[in-house]
Write an enzyme that holds these catalytic residues in place. Sequence first.
Site, PDB file in Angstrom:
ATOM      1  N   ASP A 287       0.870  -1.181   0.000  1.00  0.00           N
ATOM      2  CA  ASP A 287       0.000   0.000   0.000  1.00  0.00           C
ATOM      3  C   ASP A 287       0.903   1.226   0.000  1.00  0.00           C
ATOM      4  O   ASP A 287       1.187   1.800   1.055  1.00  0.00           O
ATOM      5  CB  ASP A 287      -0.916  -0.016   1.225  1.00  0.00           C
TER       6      ASP A 287
ATOM      7  N   ASP B 176      -2.046   1.151   7.325  1.00  0.00           N
ATOM      8  CA  ASP B 176      -1.476   0.946   5.986  1.00  0.00           C
ATOM      9  C   ASP B 176      -0.980  -0.492   5.820  1.00  0.00           C
ATOM     10  O   ASP B 176      -1.092  -1.072   4.740  1.00  0.00           O
ATOM     11  CB  ASP B 176      -0.369   1.961   5.726  1.00  0.00           C
TER      12      ASP B 176
ATOM     13  N   GLU C 198      -3.150  -2.171  -4.760  1.00  0.00           N
ATOM     14  CA  GLU C 198      -4.397  -1.639  -5.303  1.00  0.00           C
ATOM     15  C   GLU C 198      -4.086  -0.777  -6.521  1.00  0.00           C
ATOM     16  O   GLU C 198      -3.050  -0.116  -6.587  1.00  0.00           O
ATOM     17  CB  GLU C 198      -5.109  -0.768  -4.253  1.00  0.00           C
TER      18      GLU C 198
END
Lengths: 160, 160
Positions: free
Chosen positions: A7, A139, A67
């Site tokens: 992330d 995170d 992502e």
Amino acid sequence: MIILGLDPSLSCTGWGLIRSEGSRIAHVANGEVKTDASAPMSARLDHLYSAIAAVIATYAPDRAAAEEVFANKNPQSTLKLAQARGAVLAACGAANLAVNEHAARLVKKSVVGTGGADKAQVQAMLKVLLPGAQIAGADAADALAVAIADAHLSYSPTAR
Amino acid sequence: MIILGLDPSLSCTGWGLIRSEGSRIAHVANGEVKTDASAPMSARLDHLYSAIAAVIATYAPDRAAAEEVFANKNPQSTLKLAQARGAVLAACGAANLAVNEHAARLVKKSVVGTGGADKAQVQAMLKVLLPGAQIAGADAADALAVAIADAHLSYSPTAR
């Protein structure tokens, strides 16, 4: 199969490693890399690159996942995020690690069962899916979630 | 003082090195790093990082400079550009190289005399300022321009 979830962000990049065997997953490790906002941009990006390279060297993941990025409403935030992501993905590339990209909704759907899940629901499911894991922060949790989604999606690709 | 100018982009990153002594500048080297659009993003970013790290190792610049990025109208272009920039700046950071950022208008003003100069005018001035230099392409030219601007601006900071 060890999967590295990432992330990336400039101030704090989360990472999380899981082991995946068939439909079973287990926690390996997770953490967060923070950078000093008062340091030059090139030093902050080097710190992210070096820290993720060290994680990869230590745990030798088989693949990585993050992502998909989308352009934020704030263009300066988008630029910072994408620069951090560039440094982190370059560290993956140096280790010949491909990085699968998954849409945020797909990650939530894969972990919680619904694409509209909030952060608290994702974190609650992480406790169920990875019992006993000590999670470094929000995170690192997001990084573990994308690693889990990557494992689920490769095990049952029809989940896409 | 050797200055490394950089013009990062995912498909083709330009670099240009000049030597600066007081108000005098001279060409050292320039080039372009191209990446294969069919390769995974992490491999492309690794290629940019490694190539710029090799340039730095070869020429040992004292500092680096790049144009300020701005968010493009096309968010996907902005994301690609910023990721490439992140990999390139991380390579600078690994060599403890600070990267000065200059606005595009300031670079043109510094090289040509006017902030509204077009690419052809910048390239014509490069031939005058760096006589005999063989320039690898438009991105290498932009990189040399930002290096020259950085030299000018540090020699006569009132030009800001």
